[in-house]
Scaffold this active site. Structure first.
Site, mmCIF file in Angstrom:
data_model
loop_
_atom_site.group_PDB
_atom_site.id
_atom_site.type_symbol
_atom_site.label_atom_id
_atom_site.label_comp_id
_atom_site.label_asym_id
_atom_site.label_seq_id
_atom_site.Cartn_x
_atom_site.Cartn_y
_atom_site.Cartn_z
ATOM 1 N N ASP A 138 0.845 -1.182 0.000
ATOM 2 C CA ASP A 138 0.000 0.000 0.000
ATOM 3 C C ASP A 138 0.889 1.243 0.000
ATOM 4 O OD1 ASP A 138 -2.510 1.354 0.160
ATOM 5 O OD2 ASP A 138 -2.104 1.754 2.266
ATOM 6 N N ASP A 424 -3.622 -3.838 6.338
ATOM 7 C CA ASP A 424 -3.893 -3.618 7.762
ATOM 8 C C ASP A 424 -5.368 -3.584 8.115
ATOM 9 O OD1 ASP A 424 -4.590 -1.276 6.561
ATOM 10 O OD2 ASP A 424 -3.315 0.027 7.783
ATOM 11 N N ASP A 428 -8.817 -6.011 4.018
ATOM 12 C CA ASP A 428 -7.604 -6.602 3.457
ATOM 13 C C ASP A 428 -7.491 -8.085 3.774
ATOM 14 O OD1 ASP A 428 -6.742 -4.186 2.410
ATOM 15 O OD2 ASP A 428 -5.666 -3.631 4.230
#
Length: 680
Positions: A138, A424, A428
Site C-alpha cells: 500500500d 492492515d 484486506d
C-alpha cells in the site's frame, strides 16, 4: 444524530440508541467473513518441496532395502541376517532428521525476525518469504510517511495562502475559504479527543489533514458541528469515489456537502462561485487537477448544494480543489532498489488517482506501467498468457479499493508469481489469506488482519518487508545445504553396504552400527548447516523459480557423486581394516563433509563449530569408551582406528579451506541454488 455502527464497532464513551438493521452474514463484518471463508490459503512451498524430497528418498530406501535383501539371498546368508540388514539399510537411507532440521531452521528464522520487529504466525512462512517475487504494498504509510497535510487550496479567486488566510466562523456558507474548510471538516468521519490541553484527531490521514488545516485557520470544529449537526453520512465505495454528508443549518434548512475524486465531483457540478459551469470550465478544472496530481498531490474536489441530496445526480456548486501531500519515506527508494536487485518486484496499490500515483512512483523509484482500477480488474480476470505478461510489467494500480486487492493477488498467483501482500484493514483480510505470505502491517492493523496474516510487522516500512525476504532466503539456502548433506551421507551408507555385499559378500557395518551412524549424521551436523548464518549479499541474486524443487536433476547428480565418494572412503577403510575400520572412516568423512556443504563465503561461526565438534566428540567417545564399543560390536581400540577417523575427518575440512564452492543457481531450468559443489 444518526450514524451506522458496523458489527464489531466498539463505543468508547457517550450514550445513544441503536436500531439493529442487519444480523449475521448481512452485516459488513459478516460479508468480509464470508469472503474470507471462500478464500483458500495456498499450500506452503516448503511443504510441497519437502514432500517431493521425502517421496524420492522413500523410494530410494525401499529400493536399497530390496537390493540388500536380494544380494543377501544370492549370497545364501541366513534369513534373519538378510532381514536385519535390509531393514537397517532401509531405515538408514531415510533422513529421519529432516523434519527436525527444517523445524529448527524455521524457528531460528522466527527468532531473528522477532528481533527486527516481525512476528511469524505460520512457521513455514519464514521460508516462503525467501521465494517472494512480488511485494504488493500500500502507498500510504508503507511508501509514504502517512503524514498527510493540506498544501494547496484553490478557489474561484485562485490559490489561497494557507499561512495567512483566516476563516470566518460566523458566516461559513458565505465565505468561499471558510466554506471549503467547513466541507473538509464536517464531511469527515473523524473522532476528536481532548485531554491534557491538547486535541487528538483519529481517522484517515486525509481527513485528519483537512481537520487540522481548518483548526489552523481558526475554525472552531466543535462549535461548527453544533451549528450544523450531521443528519447523514454516505461513504465512498468502489464506484462512487466521493463522500456525501447532509447537515441541518442554523436557519432550519439543510445543506449537502461533498468531497472526493475531482473527475466525479466536477461532473456533478453545474455552478461555480462566479456562475454556471459549462464543459469548457469543467475541462479547465480537470486540467488543473491533472497538474496538481502530476506533482504528487492527492487532490479532492469540494462542492455543496442547498437542501438534502443523499444521492446527488447534479445541481452541486463547485467550491474548490484541495491538494494534500504525503511525503515519501526516506528509505522507500533504497528499499525498492534493494528489492529490485534481489529480483523482487514492488507493486504499489493505492486509492489515489492515476497521475498522483505515477508521481509518487517516480519519487520512490518505481518503474513500470500504471493501471487504473477497472483496467487492472479486467486484466486480472483475463486468463490469457498476454494478460499475465502485462501484469508482470505493472508497477502501480491506482484507484484500487481494499476489496479489489484479493482479485489482484489471485491474478498474480495465476501468472506464476509468489506474492507477499501487505495490509492492515478488515477488508484486506481476504487478500492476506490468498497471498503466499500475508503481512499485517503496523500497530494499527485490525484484529482480523492479524488473525489471518502469516507475519505481523510492527513497522509500516517497505524496508522491513525486504529484510524479511532476505531472512527467508537464509532459511532456504540453509535447508538446501542440510538436505544435500542428509541425502548424500545416507546415500554413502547405502552404497557402502550394497558394495560390500556385492564385492566381499559381507556387510561392512552391522545394523546397530548403521543406525548409530545415521542417528549421528542426521542430527548435529545437519543442524549446524540449518542454523548457519546467512551469506553476505543474500539479496544480490534473483529468487528461485516458485515451482523449483529443493533438489533439481543437476543437484541430484552432484549429490550422487558426493555420496559415492563418501561411500568409497568407507569402502577403502573396509578393505584396509575390515568392519572395524569402515565405521570410523565413514563417520569421519561424513562429519568433514559438513564443511564442504557450507556456504563458501560465510565467516567463522562459533555455533557451527560447537555443533560439529559435539558430533565429532560423540563419535570419538564410541571409539575410546569400552562399554560403547561393546554395544556397537567393536573390539579393543587400536591406534589405527583413531588415526583413520582423524584423517577422514581432517581431509574434507582441509579441502573446504582450499576450495571454493560454486553456487548452482536455480532459475527456470537452471540449476538449483540448493547445491554448491567444490572447485579449485
Amino acid at each position: 444524530r444518526a450514524a451506522t455502527l458496523y458489527a464489531g464497532t466498539s463505543v468508547a464513551t457517550g450514550h445513544g440508541r441503536a436500531v439493529v438493521t442487519a444480523t449475521g452474514n448481512a452485516t459488513e463484518l459478516g460479508r468480509v467473513r464470508q469472503e474470507l471463508e471462500r478464500a483458500r490459503a495456498p499450500e506452503a512451498p516448503l511443504t510441497r518441496r519437502l514432500g517431493q524430497v521425502t517421496n524420492r528418498v522413500t523410494l530410494l530406501a525401499v529400493g536399497a532395502a530390496a537390493a540388500a535383501a536380494g544380494v543377501g539371498v544370492l549370497r545364501r546368508q541366513p534369513g534373519a541376517a538378510v532381514l536385519r540388514s535390509a531393514v537397517a539399510l532401509g531405515v538408514a537411507t531415510i533422513p529421519e532428521g529432516l523434519p527436525l532440521v527444517a523445524t529448527a531452521a524455521l524457528i531460528r528464522s522466527m527468532q531473528r525476525l522477532r528481533e527486527q520487529g516481525m512476528i511469524v504466525r505460520r512457521l513455514a512462512a519464514a521460508e516462503t518469504l525467501g521465494g517472494v517475487t512480488v511485494i504488493c504494498a500500500d502507498k500510504t504509510g508503507t511508501l509514504t510517511r502517512n503524514e498527510m497535510r493540506l498544501e494547496v487550496l484553490e478557489l474561484a479567486g485562485g490559490r489561497v495562502d494557507l499561512a495567512t488566510a483566516r476563516a470566518r466562523g460566523d458566516a461559513p456558507l458565505e465565505d468561499p475559504f471558510t466554506l471549503a474548510l467547513m466541507i473538509g471538516l464536517l464531511n469527515s468521519d473523524v473522532e476528536v479527543q481532548r485531554g491534557g490541553g491538547a486535541a487528538t484527531v483519529s481517522g484517515s490521514s486525509t481527513e485528519r489533514a483537512l481537520v487540522q488545516a481548518a483548526w489552523a485557520a481558526g475554525l472552531d470544529g466543535a462549535r461548527l458541528r453544533l451549528a450544523f449537526p450531521r443528519r447523514l453520512l454516505r461513504e465512498r465505495d468502489g464506484a462512487m469515489r466521493y463522500v456525501v454528508s447532509i447537515h441541518d443549518t442554523p436557519a432550519g434548512g439543510a445543506v449537502t456537502l461533498v468531497k472526493g475524486a475531482p473527475e466525479q465531483v466536477v461532473a456533478l457540478c453545474d455552478r461555480g462561485a462566479t456562475g454556471p459551469l459549462d464543459d469548457a470550465a469543467r475541462a479547465r478544472l480537470l486540467a488543473r487537477n491533472a497538474d496538481l496530481a502530476g506533482a504528487g498531490l492527492r487532490v479532492l474536489a469540494l462542492a455543496f448544494a442547498p437542501g438534502g441530496q443523499p444521492d446527488p445526480r447534479g445541481g452541486l456548486t463547485f467550491v474548490g480543489l484541495a491538494a494534500l501531500r504525503d511525503p515519501p519515506r526516506a528509505g522507500a527508494r533504497a528499499a525498492i532498489a534493494d528489492a529490485a536487485r534481489a529480483g523482487v518486484r514492488t507493486l504499489m496499490l493505492t486509492g489515489d488517482q492515476r497521475l498522483t500515483a505515477e508521481a509518487i512512483a517516480r519519487a520512490v523509484g518505481l518503474a513500470g506501467e500504471t493501471l487504473g482500477r477497472d483496467e487492472a480488474l479486467a486484466l486480472a480476470r483475463e486468463p490469457s498468457g498476454a494478460a499475465a505478461a502485462r501484469l508482470r510489467r505493472v508497477a502501480v494500480i491506482a484507484r484500487v479499493t481494499p476489496s479489489d486487492k484479493a482479485e489482484v493477488v489471485r491474478a498474480l498467483r495465476r501468472s506464476g508469481e509468489l506474492v507477499a501482500m501487505a495490509g492492515d484493514g478488515i477488508n484486506d483480510a481476504p487478500a492476506l489469506k490468498l497471498a503466499d505470505v500475508g503481512m499485517a502491517v503496523g500497530s494499527s492493523a485490525s484484529d482480523l488482519a492479524r488473525e489471518v496474516a502469516d507475519v505481523v510487522l510492527a513497522r509500516e516500512e517497505l524496508s522491513a518487508l525486504v529484510a524479511a525476504v532476505g531472512e527467508g532466503r537464509v532459511v532456504q539456502d540453509n535447508l538446501r545445504r542440510a538436505v544435500r548433506f542428509l541425502v548424500a551421507t545416507n546415500l554413502s551408507e547405502t552404497a557402502l553396504m550394497i558394495g560390500g555385499l556385492l564385492v566381499a559378500g559381507q556387510a561392512p557395518l552391522t545394523p546397530l552400527q548403521l543406525l548409530w551412524i545415521n542417528l549421528l549424521s542426521d542430527t548435529l551436523p545437519a543442524l549446524a548447516l540449518a542454523l548457519d548464518r546467512g551469506r553476505p549479499g543474500i539479496l544480490d541474486r534473483p529468487p528461485a523459480a516458485p515451482g523449483a524443487p529443493i533438489l533439481t536433476s543437476a543437484a541430484r547428480r552432484v549429490i550422487v557423486r558426493d555420496g559415492l565418494w563418501l561411500g568409497l572412503a568407507g569402502g577403502a577403510g573396509f578393505v584396509l581394516g575390515g568392519p572395524r575400520l569402515a565405521m570410523p572412516v565413514l563417520v569421519g568423512a561424513q562429519l568433514g563433509y559438513t564443511a564442504l556443504c557450507r556456504a563458501p563465503d560465510v565467516g567463522g561461526d562459533g555455533e557451527f563449530a560447537r555443533l560439529l565438534g559435539a558430533a565429532a566428540g560423540l563419535q570419538l567417545a564410541t571409539l575410546l569408551i569400552p562399554p560403547l564399543r561393546r554395544v556397537l560390536g567393536l573390539g579393543p581400540v587400536t591406534g589405527l582406528e583413531i588415526a583413520a577417523y582423524a584423517g577422514a575427518l581432517a581431509a574434507p575440512l582441509w579441502a573446504s579451506r582450499r576450495r571454493r564452492l560454486r553456487p548452482v543457481v536455480a532459475r527456470g531450468r537452471a540449476v538449483n541454488p540448493s547445491l554448491e559443489r567444490s572447485r579449485p
